[in-house]
Structure formats: C-alpha cells, structure tokens
Motif scaffolding. Sequence first.
Motif: not given
Length: 310
Positions: A294-310
């Motif tokens: 779940a920590m790995g999934l959260a990290a992947a989702l956070a990076l995806a969101a960060l990439g979409a926001a940039v």
Amino acid sequence: MSHASVMALALLLDAAFGEPRWLWSRLPHPAVLIGRAIGFLDQRLNRESRSAAQRKALGMLTVVILCAAALAVGHLLAGFGGLVEALCAAVLLAQRSLAEHLRDVTRALRLSAGEGRRMVARIVGRDTKDMDAPAVARAAIESGAENFSDGVLAPLFWGLIGGLPLMLLYKAVNTADSMIGYRTARHGDFGWAAARFDDLLNLIPARLSALMIALWHRQGGQWGEIALEARAHRSPNAGWPEAAMARALGVALSGPRSYHGQMQDFAYVNAAGARDIGPAQIEAEIAVLWRIWAMGLAAALALAALGAAV
C-alpha cells in the motif's frame, strides 16, 4: 499515461487478479519465455571446452543480449498505449501470488509439519526434509521478505523510472541470476555477470524495502542494527528486508540450515527474537507485505498526481 500512472494501475491489477491459471495454462508466462531464452544461450555459449575467461566474456554477452531484447520488447509493447503497458507490467509484479504462496504454507503447517515442509519446498531452495514447524515458518518468512523486494518493490522501482522496458530488463536479469548466477563449476564464470548485475539492480530496492518496513513499524531507532546484520548477511541485498522483517514480527530468522545435504551454520538475524514460531507469524508477515504494498501504491499515485500537476 505517465510511468507512475502505469505502475499504480499495474499494482491494482496484480492485487486483483494475480496469476490467473486460465490464462497461463494456455499461454507461456513471460518468465517462462525469458527462461527459455536463457537456457538456449546457456546451452549454446557455455561450453566446457572454453576457458574461464571466455565463459565469463560470453556470460557478459548473454546479459547484454537479454537486456537489449527486454528493452526492445518493452518499448514495442509500451507503444500500444498505457493500458496495454499496465497489463503487461502487472504480469511482472508478484504481490498477490507471493501472498497466496505464503498462505498455502500457513494452511499446510496448521495440518502438520510434514505438510508444511512439502508446501514450503515450493518456494525455498534449502533442504526441507528434516525441518520442524519453526524452521518451516522461518523459511517461509525469509522467502516472503526477499521475494517482496525482488518480485514487487524492485520491478516497481525500475518501472517508475523507466516504465515497462526497464521492468522487463530487471525481470530478465533477475531470472538469469536465478538460473545461472550460481558459484558452481558450470556457472561460476558464465553466470558471473548475471549475478553481479542482479546485485546492482537490487541494491536500492532491497534497502528501500527495509526502510519502508522499518518506517511503518516505527523501527527507525533500530536502523543501525538492521544495517549491521544486513551487511553481515551472505547476500548483499537479501539481508536488508530480512533484518527489517525479523524486527517487525519480533522473530529470529536465518540460523542453521541445510543445502544439498550440508548443514550451514548461519548466524541468526535478530537473534533476540522469538524462535518458536509458526502459522501466526507467517500470517503476520502477509499483513506486513500488504501494508508495504500500500505504501508503494501511495507513492506511485502521488508521483502520478505530481506529474499531472506539473
């Protein structure tokens, strides 16, 4: 789709479906295809008539061929779009299948030590015929910790960096290490490059898996002990998740065991931990592995969101 978005979807697909038997009973699994390629190269290039230097050079060439093929196939498949890439990436993750294998050992061990030995023999390379119940549990927990790092976190790590191509490259090298990366008369030279490259590719993921386990279980103050035992381990990488998992569960791992009929007097990891362990501790590890997943999934989702926001 970004690499992070693809990896997040792949994690969810693997958790939901695992390794569907109806599919892989009809089609060869990618790991099987990679294994066949390695076996072909081993038979063609690794001949006893060649010198040690020649066999080492040809082993390096084998790794180069495998990596080039993996990158080419990965780029080809990724070209079909993010959904196809995520489906392929999910096949290269082993979270659900790992949890199922560990649960099988738990069920078997509840029936008898003999059933536990039979089931754990499917996931470990050591001798199992003389194991008692605690030894079966230790073997299962050690395998779970190491295989989480190798089969879940490492492919996720490389997938986040380079998508499916790097995941496939990692899988090819990891499979090669498991087939030819042994210090035997046949593979000591030919498999040298595969073993060393696998060590390199797992260097960061192994330590990251240990850190994630330690952080979740608030063991930051024990990081020095974890690192000390990990560095003393016979493997440059496997000791990291093993040492962290031992403390998360409060158990002693490793210790004496037999390989090919020869007893090896390995030191215990977390020697102060419980040694009379069984199914309950294996179940506790399964829960830990899902938390770290779940920590790995959260990290992947956070990076995806960060990439979409940039």
